[in-house]
Write an enzyme that holds these catalytic residues in place. Structure first.
Site: not given
Ligand SMILES: NC(=O)C1=CN([C@@H]2O[C@H](COP(=O)(O)OP(=O)(O)OC[C@H]3O[C@@H](n4cnc5c(N)ncnc54)[C@H](O)[C@@H]3O)[C@@H](O)[C@H]2O)C=CC1
Ligand SMILES: CC/C=C\CC(=O)/C=C/C=C\C=C\C=C\[C@@H](O)[C@@H](O)C/C=C\CCC(=O)O
Length: 267
Positions: A108, A156, A139, A152
């Site tokens: 990450n 981020k 994120s 994580y």
């Molecule tokens: N899904 C969510 O709620 C959120 C995701 N993110 C971020 O978005 C990005 C993508 O996440 P998603 O699409 O949700 O996850 P996902 O798990 O659906 O896709 C992740 C992709 O990355 C690939 N991957 C994992 N390890 C790898 C490595 N070592 N080298 C190359 N590829 C690798 C996987 O094979 C997969 O295709 C991540 O950085 C995640 O932290 C950020 C906020 C929210």
């Molecule tokens: C278990 C993780 C699942 C998916 C990956 C991912 O990155 C998901 C993130 C989703 C939400 C994170 C929220 C964090 C919230 C708290 O830290 C809050 O206390 C502060 C952050 C933002 C506030 C934004 C606002 O309310 O305007």
């Protein structure tokens, strides 16, 4: 605004989820896209699907583990040999694993640094590059803590800090490269099921209900919505060092305080 026709983009973690959506919106806007992912089967299948949908040879898949310096460098050279240039680089690959936390950091955060530096060396004008744009996927957990996933969250926050610092360096040193970060809340991809997996969450499984409450506060976004955010950060050439926060009730560019808000204490 940056025109994407004929531009070359690289997307890591492109085989599914957000990376697949980012690659598709870039293809739809005229770019050629190199798909990088550790999942070779899914990556090859997506390459075939995209080439059929958007024209032969617009997409090529490269099997890469972003935690491997050598694999990343080798793939980047192959991309330059095939496409001739790289104009857009999206460091998207990421995992959630609080048990294998060194692996999480290596993918990450270190993976984002590796990809960013590979792109920067190629793009920056002082090296004879043509400039370009780098988007690092953080994120909302890079702006505020997710209690259930401290490692994580740390990665981020690291992506946000690294991106902002390098964007400032690029401005001061006139690299001609824009570097921005994406900070989406929950997005409907396989990753969000991680919070329920003991194998990935370990000692913090007892906090699953807390994460569920956050999911009510931040209802899941769709990949297509978040992909529009990527397009903005790529195309708007006024944006450097920008962090785009995305939640279901709207998206916005984060305004970071010039001074650190603090409550005075007597020492
Ligand atoms: N899904 C969510 O709620 C959120 C995701 N993110 C971020 O978005 C990005 C993508 O996440 P998603 O699409 O949700 O996850 P996902 O798990 O659906 O896709 C992740 C992709 O990355 C690939 N991957 C994992 N390890 C790898 C490595 N070592 N080298 C190359 N590829 C690798 C996987 O094979 C997969 O295709 C991540 O950085 C995640 O932290 C950020 C906020 C929210
Ligand atoms: C278990 C993780 C699942 C998916 C990956 C991912 O990155 C998901 C993130 C989703 C939400 C994170 C929220 C964090 C919230 C708290 O830290 C809050 O206390 C502060 C952050 C933002 C506030 C934004 C606002 O309310 O305007």
């Amino acid at each position: 605004m940056m025109a994407l026709q004929g531009k070359v983009a690289v997307v890591t973690g492109a085989a599914q989820g957000l990376g697949k959506g980012f690659a598709e919106i870039l293809l739809q806007n005229g770019a050629k896209v190199a798909l990088l992912d550790i999942n070779e089967k899914a990556g090859k299948e997506l390459e075939t699907q995209f080439n059929e949908a958007y024209g032969a040879d617009r997409t090529h898949f490269y099997p890469v583990d972003v935690s491997s310096d050598q694999q990343f460098k080798d793939a980047f050279q192959k991309i330059l040999s095939k496409f001739g240039q790289v104009d857009i680089f999206c460091n998207n690959a990421g995992i959630i694993n609080e048990k294998q936390w060194e692996k999480t950091v290596s993918i990450n955060l270190c993976g984002v640094v590796r990809g960013t530096y590979l792109a920067l060396e190629h793009m920056k004008k002082e090296n004879g590059g043509q400039g370009g744009v780098i988007v690092n996927v953080a994120s909302l957990a890079g702006l505020g803590p997710l209690a259930q996933t401290p490692i994580y969250t740390a990665t981020k926050f690291g992506v946000v800090g690294f991106t902002r610092a390098l964007a400032l360096a690029s401005e001061v040193a006139n690299y001609g490269v824009r570097i921005n970060a994406m900070c989406p809340a929950f997005v409907r991809t396989p990753l969000i099921d991680s919070f329920n997996s003991e194998e990935q969450i370990g000692q913090f499984m007892g906090l699953a209900d807390f994460t569920r409450s956050l999911m009510e506060k931040f209802p899941s976004l769709e990949v297509e919505e978040v992909s529009k955010g990527l397009l903005l950060l790529v195309k708007d050439d006024s944006l450097n060092g920008a962090c785009l926060a995305m939640m279901r009730d709207g998206a916005g560019l984060v305004s970071f305080p010039k001074e650190i808000p603090k409550t005075p204490v007597a020492l």
